[in-house]
Design a protein around this motif. Structure first.
Motif, mmCIF file in Angstrom:
data_model
loop_
_atom_site.group_PDB
_atom_site.id
_atom_site.type_symbol
_atom_site.label_atom_id
_atom_site.label_comp_id
_atom_site.label_asym_id
_atom_site.label_seq_id
_atom_site.Cartn_x
_atom_site.Cartn_y
_atom_site.Cartn_z
ATOM 1 N N GLY A 105 13.855 15.458 -70.160
ATOM 2 C CA GLY A 105 12.517 14.909 -69.972
ATOM 3 C C GLY A 105 11.447 15.956 -70.154
ATOM 4 N N GLY A 106 10.357 15.564 -70.812
ATOM 5 C CA GLY A 106 9.235 16.481 -70.990
ATOM 6 C C GLY A 106 7.936 15.823 -70.573
ATOM 7 N N GLY A 107 7.138 16.532 -69.763
ATOM 8 C CA GLY A 107 5.818 16.041 -69.365
ATOM 9 C C GLY A 107 5.886 14.662 -68.742
ATOM 10 N N ALA A 108 4.998 13.759 -69.214
ATOM 11 C CA ALA A 108 4.930 12.407 -68.650
ATOM 12 C C ALA A 108 6.213 11.618 -68.915
ATOM 13 C CB ALA A 108 3.739 11.673 -69.234
ATOM 14 N N GLY A 109 7.023 12.063 -69.853
ATOM 15 C CA GLY A 109 8.273 11.375 -70.167
ATOM 16 C C GLY A 109 9.289 11.435 -69.035
ATOM 17 N N ILE A 110 9.053 12.308 -68.067
ATOM 18 C CA ILE A 110 9.985 12.395 -66.932
ATOM 19 C C ILE A 110 9.914 11.107 -66.103
ATOM 20 C CG2 ILE A 110 10.572 13.694 -64.841
ATOM 21 C CD1 ILE A 110 9.357 16.189 -66.252
ATOM 22 N N ALA A 111 8.734 10.473 -66.060
ATOM 23 C CA ALA A 111 8.587 9.251 -65.248
ATOM 24 C C ALA A 111 9.501 8.122 -65.735
ATOM 25 C CB ALA A 111 7.128 8.814 -65.219
ATOM 26 N N LEU A 138 3.341 21.009 -64.079
ATOM 27 C CA LEU A 138 3.484 19.854 -64.970
ATOM 28 C C LEU A 138 4.933 19.389 -65.116
ATOM 29 C CD1 LEU A 138 0.859 20.804 -67.700
ATOM 30 C CD2 LEU A 138 0.600 19.277 -65.749
ATOM 31 N N VAL A 139 5.833 20.042 -64.401
ATOM 32 C CA VAL A 139 7.215 19.547 -64.359
ATOM 33 C C VAL A 139 7.278 18.608 -63.158
ATOM 34 C CG1 VAL A 139 9.659 20.160 -64.305
ATOM 35 C CG2 VAL A 139 8.012 21.738 -65.325
ATOM 36 N N ILE A 140 7.053 17.327 -63.415
ATOM 37 C CA ILE A 140 6.862 16.367 -62.325
ATOM 38 C C ILE A 140 8.190 15.772 -61.850
ATOM 39 C CG2 ILE A 140 4.512 15.788 -63.068
ATOM 40 C CD1 ILE A 140 5.723 13.177 -64.280
ATOM 41 N N LEU A 141 8.146 15.149 -60.672
ATOM 42 C CA LEU A 141 9.273 14.378 -60.111
ATOM 43 C C LEU A 141 10.559 15.199 -60.030
ATOM 44 C CD1 LEU A 141 8.605 11.025 -62.046
ATOM 45 C CD2 LEU A 141 7.859 11.609 -59.739
ATOM 46 N N ARG A 142 10.414 16.479 -59.672
ATOM 47 C CA ARG A 142 11.587 17.367 -59.644
ATOM 48 C C ARG A 142 12.596 16.938 -58.584
ATOM 49 N NH1 ARG A 142 7.345 21.727 -60.309
ATOM 50 N NH2 ARG A 142 7.374 21.950 -58.056
ATOM 51 N N GLU A 143 12.085 16.629 -57.374
ATOM 52 C CA GLU A 143 13.012 16.252 -56.293
ATOM 53 C C GLU A 143 13.663 14.908 -56.574
ATOM 54 O OE1 GLU A 143 11.043 16.491 -52.523
ATOM 55 O OE2 GLU A 143 10.420 18.554 -52.903
ATOM 56 N N GLU A 144 12.863 13.977 -57.079
ATOM 57 C CA GLU A 144 13.401 12.634 -57.365
ATOM 58 C C GLU A 144 14.492 12.708 -58.430
ATOM 59 O OE1 GLU A 144 10.285 13.512 -57.129
ATOM 60 O OE2 GLU A 144 9.096 12.029 -56.045
ATOM 61 N N MET A 145 14.265 13.518 -59.464
ATOM 62 C CA MET A 145 15.266 13.651 -60.517
ATOM 63 C C MET A 145 16.495 14.401 -60.007
ATOM 64 S SD MET A 145 14.691 12.151 -63.467
ATOM 65 C CE MET A 145 15.838 13.026 -64.523
ATOM 66 N N ALA A 146 16.279 15.401 -59.149
ATOM 67 C CA ALA A 146 17.416 16.160 -58.595
ATOM 68 C C ALA A 146 18.314 15.232 -57.780
ATOM 69 C CB ALA A 146 16.904 17.313 -57.738
ATOM 70 N N ALA A 147 17.696 14.268 -57.099
ATOM 71 C CA ALA A 147 18.453 13.363 -56.230
ATOM 72 C C ALA A 147 19.403 12.461 -57.021
ATOM 73 C CB ALA A 147 17.491 12.510 -55.400
ATOM 74 N N VAL A 148 19.140 12.256 -58.313
ATOM 75 C CA VAL A 148 20.007 11.371 -59.104
ATOM 76 C C VAL A 148 20.787 12.160 -60.177
ATOM 77 C CG1 VAL A 148 18.572 9.335 -58.694
ATOM 78 C CG2 VAL A 148 18.121 10.772 -60.703
ATOM 79 N N SER A 149 20.787 13.496 -60.033
ATOM 80 C CA SER A 149 21.470 14.343 -61.018
ATOM 81 C C SER A 149 22.573 15.151 -60.360
ATOM 82 C CB SER A 149 20.470 15.320 -61.662
ATOM 83 O OG SER A 149 19.368 14.635 -62.203
ATOM 84 N N VAL A 185 19.854 11.319 -73.317
ATOM 85 C CA VAL A 185 18.658 10.465 -73.239
ATOM 86 C C VAL A 185 17.468 11.409 -73.203
ATOM 87 C CG1 VAL A 185 17.436 8.670 -71.964
ATOM 88 C CG2 VAL A 185 19.940 8.766 -71.874
ATOM 89 N N ALA A 186 16.611 11.324 -74.212
ATOM 90 C CA ALA A 186 15.475 12.250 -74.303
ATOM 91 C C ALA A 186 14.169 11.464 -74.294
ATOM 92 C CB ALA A 186 15.568 13.082 -75.583
ATOM 93 N N ILE A 187 13.295 11.797 -73.344
ATOM 94 C CA ILE A 187 11.992 11.117 -73.276
ATOM 95 C C ILE A 187 10.896 12.149 -73.020
ATOM 96 C CG2 ILE A 187 10.658 9.230 -72.300
ATOM 97 C CD1 ILE A 187 13.188 7.994 -71.250
ATOM 98 N N GLY A 188 9.905 12.136 -73.892
ATOM 99 C CA GLY A 188 8.804 13.089 -73.760
ATOM 100 C C GLY A 188 7.904 12.984 -74.979
ATOM 101 N N PRO A 189 7.143 14.027 -75.262
ATOM 102 C CA PRO A 189 6.310 14.013 -76.464
ATOM 103 C C PRO A 189 7.169 13.760 -77.707
ATOM 104 C CG PRO A 189 5.829 15.931 -75.087
ATOM 105 C CD PRO A 189 7.037 15.269 -74.502
#
Ligand code: FES
Length: 286
Positions: A105-111, A138-149, A185-189
């Motif tokens: 995930g990059g930038g807003a694509g992390i959401a 700008l590396v957003i949702l780090r904890e939320e992503m860590a919880a599902v990784s 799965v790649a999401i970002g710019p």
């Protein structure tokens, strides 16, 4: 009307909104999005659903202020109401157990990546995540992503957090260390998704990308969101937003994303001028 129940700044120019939208919350699946209209004179913008709570009847939208409408949305307080939220739209992500899934995930694509990573994990996959941004904030949702990784890695362009460099560097290292994943799965710019897809194509690693083309109606009628996938015209809003990254014509996508840059810039400037003017009037009246 769709009231804003909560609003939180999660990074510079990034907001997390919790919106009351029971029907959408009930039907939402990972990968889907909504079209949002702030008011009668606004424009429709597509926003990915980062989370939904069917029991509470809410959806969570993560919004980056990049254009006039997202900047205007950033000024709305808790209690304000959005005129229209239409959805869930788009084809849901095909979630199944494939083995190892690497989420990039990059930038807003992390959401939009978050519900997909959560779904892949819940389906029994091993999930490795790589998140990147220009700088730490700008590396957003780090904890939320860590919880599902199972494992998570970070990169920043300026080296303020995690590894200095791009997500592709971390992806190359991860593949060298752990072997080829069964799915990326790649999401970002768009440029990030292009580089990731070019990289995984060489190793024949199936790669899913989520495209962010310009949309107007979001229901397959205007043709504005069209992209070329494997030589065929596809509509991101109904056929996507996810496609096989190895088949997407990213150069065409990037060209189309830039088609209205001067107009977007002008609308942004006009909004900023009006908004700053109102703020100054408010300050002088206070
Ligand atoms: Fe109009 Fe997709 S936004 S066809």
């Amino acid at each position: 009307m769709f009231p804003i129940l909560a609003k939180e700044a999660i990074a510079p120019a990034f907001w997390r909104f919790v919106i009351k939208a029971p029907e959408i919350a009930r039907k939402h699946k990972p990968g889907q999005f909504v079209m949002v209209l702030l008011h009668e004179r606004g424009e429709r913008i597509p926003l990915t659903i980062a989370h939904s709570d069917p029991a509470g009847g809410t959806i969570t939208l993560v919004v980056q202020e990049v254009g006039k409408t997202t900047m205007e949305m950033g000024t709305l307080p808790v209690g304000a109401e959005l005129l229209a939220v239409v959805g869930p739209l788009g084809t849901p992500t095909h979630i199944e157990k494939v083995g190892v899934v690497t989420c990039v995930g990059g930038g807003a694509g992390i959401a939009p990546l978050l519900p997909i990573a959560a779904g892949m994990k819940a389906a029994g996959n091993t999930v490795y995540s790589i998140l990147g941004g220009r700088t730490k904030d700008l590396v957003i949702l780090r904890e939320e992503m860590a919880a599902v990784s199972d494992e998570i890695f970070f990169t920043t362009d300026d080296g303020t957090f995690g590894r200095k460099g791009f997500v592709t560097h971390a992806l190359a290292d991860l593949i060298a260390e752990k072997g080829k994943p069964d799915l990326v799965v790649a999401i970002g710019p768009a440029i990030m998704m292009k580089v990731v897809s070019d990289m995984t194509r060489k190793d024949a690693i199936p790669t899913l990308v989520s495209l962010n083309s310009i949309m107007i109606d979001g229901t397959g009628m205007c043709g504005c969101c069209r992209v070329d996938v494997g030589g065929q015209t596809r509509f991101v809003c109904v056929d996507g937003p996810e496609f096989d990254g190895h088949k997407v014509d990213f150069d065409l996508l990037i060209k189309r994303l830039r088609a209205f840059l001067p107009q977007e810039q002008e609308a942004r400037q006009r909004f900023l001028a009006t908004h700053q003017c109102r703020a100054m009037q408010g300050a002088s009246n206070a």
